[in-house]
Design an enzyme around this catalytic site. Structure first.
Site, PDB file in Angstrom:
ATOM      1  N   GLU A  99       0.882  -1.108  -0.010  1.00 39.87           N
ATOM      2  CA  GLU A  99       0.126   0.186   0.027  1.00 39.87           C
ATOM      3  C   GLU A  99       0.852   1.242   0.034  1.00 39.87           C
ATOM      4  OE1 GLU A  99      -3.597   1.969   2.901  1.00 39.87           O
ATOM      5  OE2 GLU A  99      -2.293   0.442   3.416  1.00 39.87           O
ATOM      6  N   LYS A 152      -9.080   3.582  -2.564  1.00 40.46           N
ATOM      7  CA  LYS A 152      -9.528   2.740  -1.237  1.00 40.46           C
ATOM      8  C   LYS A 152     -10.677   3.203  -0.797  1.00 40.46           C
ATOM      9  CE  LYS A 152      -7.254   1.402   3.058  1.00 40.46           C
ATOM     10  NZ  LYS A 152      -6.180   1.986   4.263  1.00 40.46           N
ATOM     11  N   CYS A 200      -5.510  -2.908   1.720  1.00 41.11           N
ATOM     12  CA  CYS A 200      -5.404  -3.017   3.279  1.00 41.11           C
ATOM     13  C   CYS A 200      -6.630  -3.409   3.935  1.00 41.11           C
ATOM     14  CB  CYS A 200      -4.537  -1.825   3.799  1.00 41.11           C
ATOM     15  SG  CYS A 200      -3.997  -2.124   5.450  1.00 41.11           S
TER      16      CYS A 200
END
Length: 270
Positions: free
Chosen positions: A40, A109, A141
Site C-alpha cells: 500500500e 481505497k 489493506c
C-alpha cells in the site's frame, strides 16, 4: 502463473528511494514472473498530518511513466500503491500496470482506516480488468476486512484479487484470516503484499501471502524484507468451481426480523 510478492519497507515522502526499490525489484525478478504486487502507498509513503499534498503523485507523472516502461521492458504486470493527486483531492490509490495498456486499472481505497479519514478522499468505485485470460481486481489493506468488498469483486467475475497492504502490528493475524476467507468465499486466488519494517510511527507486520480458490494457504512470508516468488496453478480455479458456485447459490433475499423478546435484541432469519 508465477507472481512476485514484494514485501518491502518504505520511506514516507522519499519517492525517489521508494521508486528505486520498485524498479530494482522489477529488474531482478520481472523476467521471472508475470505479475508483481507491492505494498500500500509504496511509492509515496502514507499520508500524515501536514504531509499529504507534498507526497501525492499525478498518474501521468514521471514516476508512473517509469513503472510503465519497466513493465514493458520485463513483460511483467504490477500492482502498486501511491497517494494519487487528483482534481478533487488526494486518494489512497493502487494502480494495476500492464505491458499492453500501461495503467489498466485504477482503484481508490473504499474503506479508510480511521487515521486517514481526514487526510484522503474516499473511493467510490470497484472495478476489474481482463488480462491474459484472467479477471483481476484490486483491494487496499483495510478493504480486506469487509466481505462486501471482495464479494463485489467476486460478482464481477474476479479470478485473482490483488491486495496492496500496509498492515501493522498487532493486526497481522486479522488480515491473514480475512484474506483466506475472501479467497474461499469467492472461489478465487488472493495475493497480498504487505509492508515490513518501521515507518510513520508504526511497525508493519509483513506476512505477505497467497491463497488458493479453495481457501488454502499457498505461501506466507515471515516479517523480513524480501521478494517472494509464488506459483499459482490456474487449474485450481476450475477445481474450486466445479461442484458448486457460492455466488450463484447465495440467498440475498431472505427477510430479517428483529427479535425483541425477553432474550434481548437480535435478528433471526425467517
Amino acid at each position: 502463473m508465477q507472481i512476485a510478492l514484494a514485501q518491502l519497507p518504505g520511506i514516507e515522502g522519499n519517492i525517489e528511494a521508494n521508486l528505486d526499490a520498485a524498479l530494482s525489484t522489477l529488474e531482478r525478478h520481472g523476467d521471472q514472473v508475470s505479475l508483481a504486487v507491492f505494498p500500500e502507498t509504496h511509492l509515496s509513503g502514507f499520508a500524515e498530518q501536514d504531509h499529504v499534498d507534498d507526497r501525492a503523485l499525478a498518474l501521468d507523472g514521471p514516476e508512473v511513466a517509469r513503472l510503465i516502461q519497466a513493465s514493458r521492458d520485463h513483460d511483467c504486470a504490477l500492482a502498486i500503491g501511491l497517494l494519487e493527486r487528483a482534481a478533487d483531492g488526494v486518494y489512497n490509490t493502487t494502480l494495476l500496470i500492464t505491458p499492453e495498456d500501461g495503467i489498466a486499472l485504477t482503484y481508490r481505497k473504499t474503506h479508510l482506516w480511521p487515521d486517514e479519514r481526514e487526510l484522503v478522499g474516499l473511493g467510490q468505485r470497484i472495478g476489474v480488468t481482463r488480462w491474459r485470460g484472467l479477471t483481476l481486481g484490486l483491494m487496499i489493506c483495510y478493504d480486506i476486512e469487509f466481505p462486501e468488498t471482495a464479494r463485489a469483486l467476486g460478482a464481477l467475475g474476479t479470478d485473482l484479487m490483488l491486495v496492496t497492504n500496509g498492515n501493522m502490528d498487532p493486526y497481522g493475524p486479522v488480515h491473514a484470516r480475512a484474506a483466506q476467507a475472501r479467497a474461499q468465499d469467492n472461489q478465487c486466488f488472493v495475493a497480498m503484499a504487505n509492508r515490513c519494517g518501521e515507518g510513520a510511527g508504526l511497525t508493519f507486520a509483513g506476512h505477505s501471502a497467497a491463497y488458493s480458490p479453495l481457501g488454502e494457504t499457498l505461501f506466507e512470508a515471515d516479517r523480513d524484507a524480501g521478494v517472494h516468488l509464488v506459483s499459482l496453478d490456474l487449474e485450481l480455479l476450475n477445481r474450486a468451481r466445479r461442484d458448486y458456485d457460492y455466488l450463484a447459490d447465495r440467498r440475498v433475499s431472505l427477510d430479517l426480523q428483529r427479535d425483541d423478546d425477553s432474550r434481548g435484541p437480535g435478528f433471526r432469519l425467517i
